[in-house]
Design a protein around this motif. Structure first.
Motif, mmCIF file in Angstrom:
data_model
loop_
_atom_site.group_PDB
_atom_site.id
_atom_site.type_symbol
_atom_site.label_atom_id
_atom_site.label_comp_id
_atom_site.label_asym_id
_atom_site.label_seq_id
_atom_site.Cartn_x
_atom_site.Cartn_y
_atom_site.Cartn_z
ATOM 1 N N SER A 297 -49.047 27.700 -52.493
ATOM 2 C CA SER A 297 -48.796 27.681 -51.055
ATOM 3 C C SER A 297 -49.759 28.566 -50.266
ATOM 4 O O SER A 297 -49.907 28.388 -49.055
ATOM 5 C CB SER A 297 -47.347 28.097 -50.763
ATOM 6 N N ASP B 59 -50.573 17.739 -60.592
ATOM 7 C CA ASP B 59 -49.668 18.875 -60.396
ATOM 8 C C ASP B 59 -49.650 19.382 -58.962
ATOM 9 O O ASP B 59 -49.331 20.550 -58.712
ATOM 10 C CB ASP B 59 -50.021 20.016 -61.349
ATOM 11 N N HIS C 79 -53.234 22.543 -54.169
ATOM 12 C CA HIS C 79 -52.105 21.970 -54.915
ATOM 13 C C HIS C 79 -50.855 21.818 -54.048
ATOM 14 O O HIS C 79 -49.762 21.641 -54.568
ATOM 15 C CB HIS C 79 -51.748 22.840 -56.121
ATOM 16 N N GLY C 80 -50.991 21.922 -52.734
ATOM 17 C CA GLY C 80 -49.812 21.862 -51.877
ATOM 18 C C GLY C 80 -48.933 23.071 -52.078
ATOM 19 O O GLY C 80 -49.400 24.206 -52.242
ATOM 20 N N ASN D 203 -47.357 24.035 -54.571
ATOM 21 C CA ASN D 203 -47.487 24.699 -55.865
ATOM 22 C C ASN D 203 -48.468 25.872 -55.824
ATOM 23 O O ASN D 203 -48.475 26.714 -56.717
ATOM 24 C CB ASN D 203 -47.915 23.699 -56.941
ATOM 25 N N THR E 7 -48.215 18.741 -54.781
ATOM 26 C CA THR E 7 -46.917 18.387 -54.192
ATOM 27 C C THR E 7 -47.029 17.419 -53.023
ATOM 28 O O THR E 7 -46.013 17.050 -52.439
ATOM 29 C CB THR E 7 -46.167 19.652 -53.712
ATOM 30 N N THR F 75 -52.939 16.099 -56.140
ATOM 31 C CA THR F 75 -51.797 15.425 -55.521
ATOM 32 C C THR F 75 -50.642 15.319 -56.508
ATOM 33 O O THR F 75 -50.709 15.847 -57.626
ATOM 34 C CB THR F 75 -52.199 14.008 -55.056
ATOM 35 N N THR F 76 -49.607 14.610 -56.109
ATOM 36 C CA THR F 76 -48.444 14.402 -56.976
ATOM 37 C C THR F 76 -48.793 13.600 -58.224
ATOM 38 O O THR F 76 -48.000 13.561 -59.172
ATOM 39 C CB THR F 76 -47.336 13.664 -56.210
ATOM 40 N N LYS G 106 -43.283 17.906 -65.078
ATOM 41 C CA LYS G 106 -42.428 17.441 -63.973
ATOM 42 C C LYS G 106 -40.999 17.202 -64.451
ATOM 43 O O LYS G 106 -40.032 17.480 -63.731
ATOM 44 C CB LYS G 106 -43.013 16.163 -63.373
ATOM 45 N N THR H 287 -48.578 13.576 -51.733
ATOM 46 C CA THR H 287 -49.077 12.315 -52.258
ATOM 47 C C THR H 287 -50.537 12.134 -51.845
ATOM 48 O O THR H 287 -51.022 12.805 -50.921
ATOM 49 C CB THR H 287 -48.263 11.133 -51.721
ATOM 50 N N SER I 76 -40.888 25.378 -61.197
ATOM 51 C CA SER I 76 -41.991 24.624 -60.622
ATOM 52 C C SER I 76 -42.841 24.061 -61.747
ATOM 53 O O SER I 76 -42.687 24.448 -62.925
ATOM 54 C CB SER I 76 -42.856 25.526 -59.736
#
Length: 284
Positions: free
Chosen positions: A255, A12, A250-251, A253, A14, A8-9, A137, A16, A147
């Protein structure tokens, strides 16, 4: 369908912790674990949302441990109680050690033409301890990297870890076991693992990790080749390891990796949960 390796955020990723639990619900996952890098700071938020939505949530962490000359491995802790005193003692000491050594990282960054300091990174700190994730970040926010992943590739991966900045495997195992959890070697096939080692050395290192307290291996991972799947299955049988698995989500990051399903045809069997969550003797 379960997913026992997500970010999550807090580290690393994207999304929450709350958003990840919502996605797990929408995806139809039976259970999900959050295993942020070297941090437990999103677990309370995730548990609250999981309780609200009726999602089975597994407390987790992914420790970065030094193991071998200029090498590191990632150790997943699953089913942990982050409030246990034994865990908190080791975890807090580790996070403090990492934070204390960042002045050397800032010095190296300046030699690379990146003039940032602790005051720039402070807004990106989670859980009270500054670390390389917060620096990554900050580099994105300042337009120095596209990124978080680029921050690591272009800068942070080029800076050697300072003595004491990484946890030792035995300390990671002790923390996880003190918290009532089980410890798994993540993505053995990557450089953050055993990539490049001979078969003989890989087996020697797995034997050593087993003796130190490793409980299992991640045997379901989206980028495994067929050969790597077979090798991992052999290691698990030969060393009597417990199986785990997850997407390493990783969301945005990563994809191409979707929660629970990887690139669309990946899945982790539900039955792995039984052995992972079975009671283990707590060692303080």
């Amino acid at each position: 369908m379960i997913d026992l390796h997500t970010h999550t955020t807090v580290s690393d990723g994207t999304v929450t912790p709350k958003e990840l639990i919502y996605q797990a619900k929408e995806t139809g996952l039976l259970a999900v674990a959050i295993t942020d890098h070297d941090s437990i700071d999103g677990l309370d938020e995730a548990q609250h949302e999981a309780d609200r939505l009726g999602v089975t949530f597994i407390n987790g962490i992914e420790f970065s441990a030094t193991f071998g000359k200029n090498r590191l491995i990632h150790i997943l802790g699953l089913g942990i109680d982050p409030q246990s005193e034994g865990f908190k003692r080791i975890y807090t000491n580790y996070r403090q050690n990492r934070s204390d050594r960042l002045l050397q990282v800032f010095k190296k960054l300046r030699s690379m033409g990146v003039a940032i300091g602790p005051e720039d990174v402070e807004p990106f700190v989670t859980g009270g301890y500054m670390d390389r994730q917060a620096i990554a970040k900050c580099l994105v926010a300042k337009g120095l990297a596209k990124s978080v992943r680029n921050s690591w590739i272009n800068y942070l991966d080029k800076i050697d870890y300072i003595n004491g900045e990484l946890i030792q495997p035995e300390a990671a195992f002790s923390a996880i076991h003190a918290a009532g959890g089980k410890a798994f070697l993540a993505h053995y096939h990557l450089k953050i693992g055993f990539k490049g080692y001979s078969e003989e050395n890989t087996r020697m290192l797995l034997k050593k990790l087993k003796e130190l307290g490793l409980d299992g291996m991640e045997c379901y991972y989206p980028s495994f080749s067929e050969e790597e799947k077979l090798r991992c299955a052999e290691y698990i049988e030969d060393f009597d390891f417990i199986k785990s698995g997850g997407t390493d989500f990783h969301g945005a990051n990563r994809s191409h990796i979707k929660l629970g399903v990887g690139e669309g045809d990946f899945n982790v069997p539900d039955e792995l949960l039984d052995e992972i969550l079975a009671e283990k003797e707590i060692k303080l």
